[in-house]
Motif scaffolding. Structure first.
Motif, PDB file in Angstrom:
ATOM      1  N   ARG A 237       0.827  -1.197   0.000  1.00  0.00           N
ATOM      2  CA  ARG A 237       0.000   0.000   0.000  1.00  0.00           C
ATOM      3  C   ARG A 237       0.871   1.262   0.000  1.00  0.00           C
ATOM      4  NH1 ARG A 237      -2.474   0.398   4.828  1.00  0.00           N
ATOM      5  NH2 ARG A 237      -3.055  -1.800   4.587  1.00  0.00           N
ATOM      6  N   ALA A 238       1.889   1.246   0.822  1.00  0.00           N
ATOM      7  CA  ALA A 238       2.769   2.418   0.906  1.00  0.00           C
ATOM      8  C   ALA A 238       3.440   2.695  -0.446  1.00  0.00           C
ATOM      9  CB  ALA A 238       3.835   2.195   1.988  1.00  0.00           C
ATOM     10  N   LEU A 239       3.845   1.612  -1.123  1.00  0.00           N
ATOM     11  CA  LEU A 239       4.458   1.770  -2.458  1.00  0.00           C
ATOM     12  C   LEU A 239       3.456   2.331  -3.464  1.00  0.00           C
ATOM     13  CD1 LEU A 239       6.644  -1.268  -3.518  1.00  0.00           C
ATOM     14  CD2 LEU A 239       7.383   1.059  -3.017  1.00  0.00           C
ATOM     15  N   ALA A 240       2.254   1.768  -3.457  1.00  0.00           N
ATOM     16  CA  ALA A 240       1.240   2.199  -4.423  1.00  0.00           C
ATOM     17  C   ALA A 240       0.941   3.686  -4.252  1.00  0.00           C
ATOM     18  CB  ALA A 240      -0.032   1.367  -4.252  1.00  0.00           C
ATOM     19  N   GLU A 241       0.943   4.114  -2.989  1.00  0.00           N
ATOM     20  CA  GLU A 241       0.652   5.527  -2.736  1.00  0.00           C
ATOM     21  C   GLU A 241       1.869   6.419  -2.943  1.00  0.00           C
ATOM     22  OE1 GLU A 241      -0.901   5.553   1.237  1.00  0.00           O
ATOM     23  OE2 GLU A 241      -2.698   4.414   0.654  1.00  0.00           O
ATOM     24  N   GLY A 242       3.027   5.943  -2.436  1.00  0.00           N
ATOM     25  CA  GLY A 242       4.201   6.831  -2.404  1.00  0.00           C
ATOM     26  C   GLY A 242       5.092   6.727  -3.627  1.00  0.00           C
ATOM     27  N   ALA A 243       4.973   5.629  -4.371  1.00  0.00           N
ATOM     28  CA  ALA A 243       5.843   5.462  -5.539  1.00  0.00           C
ATOM     29  C   ALA A 243       5.065   4.748  -6.625  1.00  0.00           C
ATOM     30  CB  ALA A 243       7.097   4.673  -5.155  1.00  0.00           C
ATOM     31  N   PRO A 244       4.043   5.392  -7.156  1.00  0.00           N
ATOM     32  CA  PRO A 244       3.205   4.739  -8.166  1.00  0.00           C
ATOM     33  C   PRO A 244       4.038   4.298  -9.370  1.00  0.00           C
ATOM     34  CG  PRO A 244       2.552   7.071  -7.844  1.00  0.00           C
ATOM     35  CD  PRO A 244       3.623   6.775  -6.859  1.00  0.00           C
ATOM     36  N   GLY A 245       3.653   3.176  -9.947  1.00  0.00           N
ATOM     37  CA  GLY A 245       4.387   2.651 -11.104  1.00  0.00           C
ATOM     38  C   GLY A 245       5.466   1.653 -10.729  1.00  0.00           C
ATOM     39  N   THR A 246       5.757   1.506  -9.434  1.00  0.00           N
ATOM     40  CA  THR A 246       6.734   0.502  -9.020  1.00  0.00           C
ATOM     41  C   THR A 246       6.023  -0.828  -8.804  1.00  0.00           C
ATOM     42  OG1 THR A 246       6.430   1.031  -6.685  1.00  0.00           O
ATOM     43  CG2 THR A 246       8.166   2.228  -7.852  1.00  0.00           C
ATOM     44  N   VAL A 247       6.813  -1.919  -8.849  1.00  0.00           N
ATOM     45  CA  VAL A 247       6.233  -3.264  -8.686  1.00  0.00           C
ATOM     46  C   VAL A 247       7.044  -4.045  -7.654  1.00  0.00           C
ATOM     47  CG1 VAL A 247       5.697  -5.438  -9.838  1.00  0.00           C
ATOM     48  CG2 VAL A 247       5.486  -3.275 -11.093  1.00  0.00           C
ATOM     49  N   PRO A 248       6.422  -4.464  -6.556  1.00  0.00           N
ATOM     50  CA  PRO A 248       7.170  -5.269  -5.586  1.00  0.00           C
ATOM     51  C   PRO A 248       7.435  -6.674  -6.121  1.00  0.00           C
ATOM     52  CG  PRO A 248       4.899  -4.941  -4.844  1.00  0.00           C
ATOM     53  CD  PRO A 248       5.052  -4.173  -6.112  1.00  0.00           C
ATOM     54  N   ASN A 249       8.679  -7.120  -5.971  1.00  0.00           N
ATOM     55  CA  ASN A 249       9.058  -8.482  -6.333  1.00  0.00           C
ATOM     56  C   ASN A 249       9.559  -9.151  -5.057  1.00  0.00           C
ATOM     57  OD1 ASN A 249       9.799 -10.782  -7.845  1.00  0.00           O
ATOM     58  ND2 ASN A 249      11.924 -10.050  -7.923  1.00  0.00           N
ATOM     59  N   VAL A 250       8.661  -9.902  -4.415  1.00  0.00           N
ATOM     60  CA  VAL A 250       8.930 -10.379  -3.058  1.00  0.00           C
ATOM     61  C   VAL A 250       9.322 -11.845  -3.047  1.00  0.00           C
ATOM     62  CG1 VAL A 250       7.988 -10.649  -0.748  1.00  0.00           C
ATOM     63  CG2 VAL A 250       7.286  -8.710  -2.157  1.00  0.00           C
ATOM     64  N   PHE A 251      10.381 -12.156  -2.334  1.00  0.00           N
ATOM     65  CA  PHE A 251      10.764 -13.550  -2.095  1.00  0.00           C
ATOM     66  C   PHE A 251      11.624 -13.545  -0.848  1.00  0.00           C
ATOM     67  CE2 PHE A 251      15.148 -13.020  -3.543  1.00  0.00           C
ATOM     68  CZ  PHE A 251      15.045 -11.884  -4.335  1.00  0.00           C
TER      69      PHE A 251
END
Lengths: 465, 465
Positions: free
Chosen positions: B366-380
């Protein structure tokens, strides 16, 4: 200074900080805090501060620093090295953590538990069990010993082989420093490489560098199956071969691998009427393994069967119930008590590299026979982790300190430790200073000066400043 | 000072100490030592000292102290935080431990191994395997990383869940202090409570307090049976329920419990042509368990079968051979490489309390979507020990430092760590100083001053003096 040797208004200020029930000054009230349970280190507390919060601990430490009064942190006061006992000057204040005894949180999924320093170890174990998990540090004094002391002494016990010492089970720590500052590192994290892991300094430093007020402990899954067996073996070499074979076949399901000498069984029979389930033999092994997998019994049976075939074991018995397992463990646990009935003994808590155990035993026995004739070694201990309680039964004519030096000289020859799990306290201060390399002692002094520049935290323990 | 910024006769004296082949001063020879493999931290070494013994290390440190020259200890130079890379001043000397690479001894019964700091981690693993035992620290860089760096960074890797971080596998240490003194604590003991456990200070302090020259490592029995499985799960909550159930049924046979997002699988398919054995799902778990007991497969099958029945898993596959297990692991291990092919990413190596992982992921997304739109989390990452590589795929318009702060702010809300296993190096120095409590930073400063008063050991790493 008043008659107590303390600054005139010190006790009233301390009383004000602690509130009702927080300060003991009456001599009779203070007396039990002034002497260890073995009554080897008689001391006298000027007063006993019993804070009920970390903030109060910080205030007490701050006041003591201002007044130049030394503090001796104390938990369950069950230590064997006098590490929590004040000296005889009557000018040291005991800081008892006993009122800070809450289990603050248990997390069965994250496998962590936050507890205060005054929580009794058994209560911490019980809280873990209630959540379906295990807090694996377990030792004789666990019914009285407290978590703060367990951490301050890096307690060992019967499960070190599988789960490590206390250090490996501490994830987070809250500490009050010598200047009264509080450092809160109560993180419930399994992995954390963000900066120096300063908590390690306080674990095992016996309250000489700071005062542990709370901790996050690591829990482990409970083994579903446990197997306990007693084996008769001809000699320590055979025991070592069984250990090596068990590492191959049972891996880290092995929880305990205890060595018990014939002398210890004789004492058990004479003073506790316990004869044990096997005919007399020179040595016995008490082996315990645990696993979540049902194949444990078969694997342990196969391993012990092969040991019998090879002749490394001459006889053996499995516990067929929890009660039988407890019976086997009570043999191990009652040795110390029977040793006390026998008379005077000189205790050693040593470790050597595991493959060196047979040679160490031979060398120590020889050194005793030559240097202290008439003494009898009563050996038992945690062979699986190299830790032997090489105790010596002595008569009134024998000199304890000389026997300590004699045994520790042999330990030095095998690059061992003169305190595997009991710590240094006041008991082994001089032996440690004599035996550790000067570079190590100098480094210890440097750390002590950096963290307790006024030397007011548990002075005279671990090292002399 | 000469043109190099070093005292005039410094290099010739250094050369004299080290002998033939011991000193590199040619710029081309020194260049590879001056920049990390990710090329994120370009620096320049004044010279590279390559001692071949502890005595030489001590001499080099002594000379540097006398001359006021800073030293940067370096092993395999595989770190991800720039901890072993000199700054750009050209006035720092790199101290490479690479020539001190002996495996001195392996003890399969006592389960210990003595190695020098420059021994490659894989060579240490191989020496343990040749003796029928396991050295369980395992991570991507193990073919180049060296034992000294592994200890200096308290390396983690894929087996932490079962065997702990490097710290829990170090029994003894030899260290050269900032004044050139050598402290030899190379004891091969499983238990040793004789005085302060000073070695703990040097583990994980990234060469800023002293230089590790050799170590005694703990080995473990090799598991006879290993089971590896990949599971498709709908969401992190389901993964957490499977972890909790596995702790009940499989106990500490669980060696790895890795979480991999759909995004990572998409990258694997696009850039490595790896499709994985399961149909696409939002998340996968890679689970590995090991034991000496033959019932492992049945127990793992039962656990995963129950997860499927409950709907916590929607699909699953077992590795039926070592090759298949390696195939599943290569999915996990090649994510970073595929991430690099995709373009720029901002990496995070964070940990939070394990039960908080689903909430953390939701909050960070959520923080990414709001604070850095256009980024994509790649989680592992290593869900079983709370450590996630929460990496963020970004475009040229995004500000890496701002994204770091954004993700770390969320970590702080969950009382996590901004460096679970990679360390601080020079990469996270400011983030650490900003986020750790002032009392903790002050304590770290105090330890640094006590052990490196002139600030010549790896300056600018972990903390600024």
């Amino acid at each position: 200074m008043s008659a107590t040797g303390l600054p005139p208004d010190f006790l009233s200020r301390l009383d004000g900080l602690l509130g009702p029930g927080g300060l003991l000054t009456d001599e009779a009230d203070c007396a039990p805090y002034g002497i260890d349970w073995r009554r080897l280190f008689p001391g006298r507390a000027a007063a006993v501060a019993r804070p009920s919060s970390t903030g109060q601990v910080a205030s007490v430490v701050g006041l003591c620093r201002e007044a130049g009064v030394a503090l001796v942190p104390q938990g369950g006061h069950t230590g064997l090295a006098g590490g929590a006992t004040p000296d005889a000057s009557g000018r040291q204040v005991v800081l008892s953590l006993a009122r800070m005894n809450a289990v603050r949180a248990v997390d069965p999924v994250g496998l962590t538990m936050e507890v205060e320093a005054g929580c009794v170890v058994q209560a911490a174990q019980a809280a873990a069990e209630a959540a379906g998990r295990l807090f694996p540090v377990s030792y004789g004094a666990e019914g009285s010993a407290m978590v703060g002391g367990m951490i301050a002494t890096n307690a060992g016990g019967i499960n070190v082989l599988r789960y490590g010492m206390t250090r490996s089970l501490v994830l987070g720590l809250e500490v009050v420093l010598a200047d009264g500052g509080v450092v809160d590192g109560l993180r419930a994290l399994r992995k954390d490489n963000a900066g120096y892991d300063w908590k390690q300094l306080f674990i095992g430093s016996e309250g000489t560098l700071g005062i542990v007020t709370a901790a996050v402990l690591r829990l482990v899954p409970r083994p579903r199956y446990t197997e306990t067996a007693l084996l008769a073996v001809p000699d320590p070499e055979a025991a070592l071969r069984i250990l090596a074979a068990a590492q191959d076949s049972l891996g880290d399901t092995i929880q305990a691998f205890e060595l018990i000498s014939r002398c210890a069984f004789d004492l058990l029979e004479r003073y506790a009427g316990l004869s044990g389930p096997l005919p007399p033999s020179p040595w016995c092994i008490l082996l315990e393994a645990g696993s979540s997998l049902s194949g444990l019994r078969d694997a342990v049976e196969a391993t012990l069967g092969e040991a019998l075939e090879r002749g490394d074991a001459v006889d053996g018995v499995f516990a067929e119930s929890k009660a039988q397992a407890a019976g086997l463990w009570s043999l191990r646990e009652r040795i110390t008590e029977c040793e006390a009935h026998q008379g005077k003994s000189v205790k050693h808590d040593v470790s050597v590299p595991i493959p060196a155990i047979p040679a160490f035993l031979e060398a120590a026995d020889r050194a005793l026979a030559e240097g202290a004739p008439g003494t009898v070694p009563n050996v038992f201990g945690h062979m699986g982790d190299g830790n032997l309680h090489y105790n010596v039964l002595v008569g009134p004519e024998h000199d304890s300190a000389a026997i300590n030096r004699l045994v520790h000289d042999v330990v030095d020859r095998f690059a061992g430790s003169i305190s595997a799990e009991h710590g240094i306290g006041q008991y082994r201060v001089d032996e440690l200073a004599r035996r550790r390399r000067p570079e190590e002692m100098a480094l210890a002094q440097r750390l002590k000066r950096a963290l307790d520049p006024d030397g007011l935290l548990n002075p005279g323990k671990v090292l002399r400043v």
